[in-house]
Design a protein around this motif. Sequence first.
Motif, short mmCIF file in Angstrom:
data_model
loop_
_atom_site.label_atom_id
_atom_site.label_comp_id
_atom_site.label_asym_id
_atom_site.label_seq_id
_atom_site.Cartn_x
_atom_site.Cartn_y
_atom_site.Cartn_z
N LYS A 176 4.83 -8.82 -9.37
CA LYS A 176 4.87 -7.83 -10.46
C LYS A 176 3.51 -7.66 -11.12
CE LYS A 176 7.92 -10.19 -12.71
NZ LYS A 176 8.07 -11.35 -11.84
N THR A 177 2.91 -8.77 -11.53
CA THR A 177 1.62 -8.72 -12.21
C THR A 177 0.56 -8.14 -11.29
OG1 THR A 177 2.20 -10.60 -13.60
CG2 THR A 177 -0.15 -10.09 -13.39
N HIS A 178 0.57 -8.54 -10.03
CA HIS A 178 -0.41 -8.00 -9.09
C HIS A 178 -0.24 -6.50 -8.93
CE1 HIS A 178 -3.12 -7.71 -5.72
NE2 HIS A 178 -2.19 -6.98 -5.13
N PHE A 179 1.00 -6.04 -8.79
CA PHE A 179 1.23 -4.61 -8.62
C PHE A 179 0.77 -3.83 -9.85
CE2 PHE A 179 3.91 -0.77 -8.66
CZ PHE A 179 3.44 -0.20 -7.48
N LEU A 180 1.04 -4.37 -11.04
CA LEU A 180 0.58 -3.70 -12.26
C LEU A 180 -0.94 -3.65 -12.33
CD1 LEU A 180 3.15 -5.09 -14.84
CD2 LEU A 180 2.97 -2.75 -14.00
N ARG A 181 -1.59 -4.73 -11.93
CA ARG A 181 -3.06 -4.72 -11.90
C ARG A 181 -3.58 -3.71 -10.88
NH1 ARG A 181 -4.15 -11.18 -12.39
NH2 ARG A 181 -3.89 -11.27 -14.64
N LEU A 182 -2.94 -3.63 -9.75
CA LEU A 182 -3.34 -2.67 -8.73
C LEU A 182 -3.19 -1.25 -9.26
CD1 LEU A 182 -4.14 -1.83 -5.85
CD2 LEU A 182 -1.70 -1.97 -5.26
N LYS A 195 0.82 -1.21 0.00
CA LYS A 195 0.00 0.00 0.00
C LYS A 195 0.86 1.26 0.00
CE LYS A 195 -3.90 2.13 2.45
NZ LYS A 195 -3.89 3.21 1.54
N PHE A 196 1.95 1.26 0.75
CA PHE A 196 2.82 2.44 0.80
C PHE A 196 3.36 2.79 -0.59
CE2 PHE A 196 5.79 -1.01 0.97
CZ PHE A 196 6.93 -0.54 0.33
N LEU A 197 3.73 1.78 -1.37
CA LEU A 197 4.26 2.03 -2.70
C LEU A 197 3.16 2.50 -3.65
CD1 LEU A 197 6.72 2.00 -4.53
CD2 LEU A 197 6.30 -0.44 -4.94
N TRP A 238 3.06 6.15 -5.55
CA TRP A 238 2.90 6.32 -7.00
C TRP A 238 1.64 7.09 -7.33
CZ3 TRP A 238 4.65 1.98 -10.77
CH2 TRP A 238 6.00 1.74 -10.60
N THR A 239 0.57 6.82 -6.60
CA THR A 239 -0.70 7.52 -6.84
C THR A 239 -0.53 9.01 -6.60
OG1 THR A 239 -1.97 5.57 -6.21
CG2 THR A 239 -3.12 7.68 -6.16
N GLU A 240 0.05 9.35 -5.47
CA GLU A 240 0.19 10.77 -5.11
C GLU A 240 1.22 11.49 -5.98
OE1 GLU A 240 -0.81 14.22 -3.40
OE2 GLU A 240 -1.81 12.32 -3.02
#
Length: 150
Positions: free
Chosen positions: A60-66, A27-29, A33-35
């Motif tokens: 990796k795939t999960h983070f990209l989907r998120l 979540k922190f990452l 990136w969002t902010e």
Amino acid sequence: MSEQYEDSLSAASLPSLPVEKLTCGIKFLADFWTEKYLREYIRNGGSKIKFITGRTGSGKTHFLRLMTSVARQENYKTVQFSAKNIWMHDFKEIYVEIFQQCDIMECLEAVSRHLIEEMGFDWHDIPEDMKFIDYLSQNNSGRYAAPLLY
């Protein structure tokens, strides 16, 4: 980690829950990136390409989907392609793939709506079959029409 276990974690075997419900520990990452990227740098005209690397099963795939889900929530267009199919050394190919996946007319309509709102009008007030310049002239807003003609 055994190959059999890694295969069981593959993208095809994930439950169909929203990606945010399956996220733990990054979540922190995602928030950073969002902010910093989605709400600030890119929204203000910047451009960014990020490469995600890691071992099999590292997320990796999960983070990209998120991040795809978050970007859509922030009203960004998203595309998906693999470096196996697109030559990553040729930015022209990357941009062509992005362009092919986007609905250009939908993008242009969104930009037009944004410009109309920036000029102080509500695009909902313009009849669907009417051009904005005609709307301006019918509503005695000619002061805006001259710059639009150039």
